[in-house]
Design a protein around this motif. Sequence first.
Motif, PDB file in Angstrom:
ATOM      1  N   PHE A 183       4.252  16.986 -19.859  1.00  0.00           N
ATOM      2  CA  PHE A 183       3.632  16.359 -19.181  1.00  0.00           C
ATOM      3  C   PHE A 183       1.825  16.078 -20.003  1.00  0.00           C
ATOM      4  CE2 PHE A 183       5.655  16.285 -15.531  1.00  0.00           C
ATOM      5  CZ  PHE A 183       5.586  15.390 -14.784  1.00  0.00           C
ATOM      6  N   ARG A 184       1.889  17.182 -21.450  1.00  0.00           N
ATOM      7  CA  ARG A 184       0.397  17.778 -21.970  1.00  0.00           C
ATOM      8  C   ARG A 184       0.911  16.054 -22.791  1.00  0.00           C
ATOM      9  NH1 ARG A 184      -2.639  22.441 -25.244  1.00  0.00           N
ATOM     10  NH2 ARG A 184      -3.435  21.625 -26.516  1.00  0.00           N
ATOM     11  N   HIS A 185       2.033  16.320 -23.624  1.00  0.00           N
ATOM     12  CA  HIS A 185       1.829  15.996 -24.905  1.00  0.00           C
ATOM     13  C   HIS A 185       2.510  14.562 -24.752  1.00  0.00           C
ATOM     14  CE1 HIS A 185       3.451  20.099 -26.534  1.00  0.00           C
ATOM     15  NE2 HIS A 185       2.109  20.074 -26.099  1.00  0.00           N
ATOM     16  N   LEU A 186       2.488  13.870 -23.613  1.00  0.00           N
ATOM     17  CA  LEU A 186       2.657  12.843 -23.316  1.00  0.00           C
ATOM     18  C   LEU A 186       2.461  11.424 -22.837  1.00  0.00           C
ATOM     19  CD1 LEU A 186       7.559  13.017 -24.168  1.00  0.00           C
ATOM     20  CD2 LEU A 186       5.652  12.932 -25.782  1.00  0.00           C
ATOM     21  N   LEU A 187       2.013  12.377 -21.563  1.00  0.00           N
ATOM     22  CA  LEU A 187       1.104  11.366 -21.038  1.00  0.00           C
ATOM     23  C   LEU A 187      -0.827  11.864 -20.936  1.00  0.00           C
ATOM     24  CD1 LEU A 187       3.328  11.541 -17.641  1.00  0.00           C
ATOM     25  CD2 LEU A 187       3.166   9.735 -19.236  1.00  0.00           C
ATOM     26  N   GLY A 188      -0.855  12.981 -21.537  1.00  0.00           N
ATOM     27  CA  GLY A 188      -1.912  13.639 -21.325  1.00  0.00           C
ATOM     28  C   GLY A 188      -2.656  14.291 -19.823  1.00  0.00           C
ATOM     29  N   ARG A 189      -1.741  14.686 -19.572  1.00  0.00           N
ATOM     30  CA  ARG A 189      -2.049  15.106 -18.248  1.00  0.00           C
ATOM     31  C   ARG A 189      -1.652  16.468 -17.662  1.00  0.00           C
ATOM     32  NH1 ARG A 189       1.630  13.391 -13.809  1.00  0.00           N
ATOM     33  NH2 ARG A 189       2.417  11.677 -13.672  1.00  0.00           N
ATOM     34  N   PRO A 190      -1.718  17.162 -16.115  1.00  0.00           N
ATOM     35  CA  PRO A 190      -0.718  18.482 -15.706  1.00  0.00           C
ATOM     36  C   PRO A 190      -0.142  17.557 -14.866  1.00  0.00           C
ATOM     37  CG  PRO A 190      -2.934  18.380 -15.047  1.00  0.00           C
ATOM     38  CD  PRO A 190      -3.187  17.635 -16.323  1.00  0.00           C
ATOM     39  N   PRO A 191       1.355  18.170 -15.245  1.00  0.00           N
ATOM     40  CA  PRO A 191       1.762  17.620 -14.104  1.00  0.00           C
ATOM     41  C   PRO A 191       1.149  17.259 -11.836  1.00  0.00           C
ATOM     42  CG  PRO A 191       3.068  20.154 -14.182  1.00  0.00           C
ATOM     43  CD  PRO A 191       1.283  19.684 -15.492  1.00  0.00           C
ATOM     44  N   LEU A 192       1.435  16.215 -11.392  1.00  0.00           N
ATOM     45  CA  LEU A 192       0.550  16.591 -10.512  1.00  0.00           C
ATOM     46  C   LEU A 192       1.303  17.375  -9.139  1.00  0.00           C
ATOM     47  CD1 LEU A 192      -0.403  15.193  -8.310  1.00  0.00           C
ATOM     48  CD2 LEU A 192       1.256  13.963  -7.641  1.00  0.00           C
ATOM     49  N   ASP A 193       2.273  17.614  -8.826  1.00  0.00           N
ATOM     50  CA  ASP A 193       2.832  18.946  -8.154  1.00  0.00           C
ATOM     51  C   ASP A 193       4.098  19.646  -8.466  1.00  0.00           C
ATOM     52  OD1 ASP A 193       5.307  16.641  -7.478  1.00  0.00           O
ATOM     53  OD2 ASP A 193       3.355  15.712  -5.990  1.00  0.00           O
ATOM     54  N   LEU A 194       4.654  20.568  -7.811  1.00  0.00           N
ATOM     55  CA  LEU A 194       5.992  20.961  -7.523  1.00  0.00           C
ATOM     56  C   LEU A 194       7.464  19.567  -8.094  1.00  0.00           C
ATOM     57  CD1 LEU A 194       7.851  23.509  -8.374  1.00  0.00           C
ATOM     58  CD2 LEU A 194       7.962  23.414  -5.460  1.00  0.00           C
ATOM     59  N   GLU A 195       6.855  18.299  -7.262  1.00  0.00           N
ATOM     60  CA  GLU A 195       8.271  17.678  -7.039  1.00  0.00           C
ATOM     61  C   GLU A 195       8.399  16.913  -8.499  1.00  0.00           C
ATOM     62  OE1 GLU A 195      10.182  17.437  -4.524  1.00  0.00           O
ATOM     63  OE2 GLU A 195       9.597  19.171  -4.269  1.00  0.00           O
ATOM     64  N   GLU A 196       6.986  16.385  -8.334  1.00  0.00           N
ATOM     65  CA  GLU A 196       7.068  16.002 -10.239  1.00  0.00           C
ATOM     66  C   GLU A 196       8.142  17.117 -11.287  1.00  0.00           C
ATOM     67  OE1 GLU A 196       4.321  13.248 -11.884  1.00  0.00           O
ATOM     68  OE2 GLU A 196       3.214  15.325 -12.407  1.00  0.00           O
ATOM     69  N   MET A 197       7.818  18.311 -11.316  1.00  0.00           N
ATOM     70  CA  MET A 197       8.327  19.365 -12.185  1.00  0.00           C
ATOM     71  C   MET A 197       9.640  19.693 -11.629  1.00  0.00           C
ATOM     72  SD  MET A 197       5.293  21.692 -12.766  1.00  0.00           S
ATOM     73  CE  MET A 197       6.030  23.320 -14.318  1.00  0.00           C
ATOM     74  N   ARG A 198       9.706  18.948 -10.660  1.00  0.00           N
ATOM     75  CA  ARG A 198      11.810  19.230 -10.344  1.00  0.00           C
ATOM     76  C   ARG A 198      12.457  18.453 -10.485  1.00  0.00           C
ATOM     77  NH1 ARG A 198      11.284  21.726  -4.315  1.00  0.00           N
ATOM     78  NH2 ARG A 198      11.006  24.209  -4.703  1.00  0.00           N
ATOM     79  N   SER A 199      11.728  16.991 -10.604  1.00  0.00           N
ATOM     80  CA  SER A 199      12.902  16.091 -11.252  1.00  0.00           C
ATOM     81  C   SER A 199      12.812  15.395 -11.920  1.00  0.00           C
ATOM     82  CB  SER A 199      11.622  14.656 -10.479  1.00  0.00           C
ATOM     83  OG  SER A 199       9.991  14.664 -11.493  1.00  0.00           O
TER      84      SER A 199
END
Length: 286
Positions: free
Chosen positions: A99-115
């Motif tokens: 997320f940091r390297h490709l979208l320039g932000r942290p993940p939104l929530d746990l579900e986004e990381m789980r996906s």
Amino acid sequence: MAFGPASRLGVSLFDETPPVESVVGQSQGDTETIIRAVYRQVLGNAYVMESERLTVAESQFKRGELSVREFVRAVAKSDLYCSRFFTSCARYRAIELNFRHLLGRPPLDLEEMRSHSTILDTQGFAADIDSYIDSDEYQNTFGENIVPFIRGYKTEACTSMVQFTHTFELVRGASSSSLKGDLSGNSPKLNSLVINPTPTAVIPSVGAGSTFRNPSDAPLTRRGAFAAPSSNFYRIEVTGYRAKTVNKVSQFRRSNKVYLVPFEQLSAQFQRIHAQGGLISSVTVV
């Protein structure tokens, strides 16, 4: 709107460096600048030896056969990236770094990381990288010709207060790399914070207090409805009110203010501060 003085929060380089974009007819020097910017962003500011560079992908980019986005994809799917940020990292550390390297932000929530964890389990590493770069968010933010950049420290780049404060867990200063310059190394930084979800304190990385002086009327205790807390409270220190954007309730308006705000009202208070032109110096749990 940027969050407080960037120089005090360790994001000054990101704040002061304009996005790097590829344009038609650019010079060879500009092309080399873009290549270096891609390596720096995608590889988390890590040093890249000459022998590690992707000579084939670089040549294709220089000949105009690859757009910036496709060059980013080539670097992110390379053995170099995989060995540094996937095979040697814990699963959720690898995802938060993507997320940091490709979208320039942290993940939104746990579900986004789980996906993304599901994609890794079912389709593999390359497909997961594609899921970031082929997303609508990437296309709408960076398009084909802009090098991805750190943007999560700006409030409009995030959809929640939790996500916004987590940016500073991933990005504090640009002089160190994603792994070697970080005490957490290969271990996840946001895992438990995302599960809860829990916003984190944002304080100056150096020279704490140098840009904020506690006003004499700062609330030191909880009063009124705040006297019986039902949730966490946060102390918000605000400086740099710009007079032209603030309602002139008093001609002696202080430049520094302190607010004690329950978690449920935190987002609304941030919006009011931004609307009044204030700069937030720090947010800490009371």
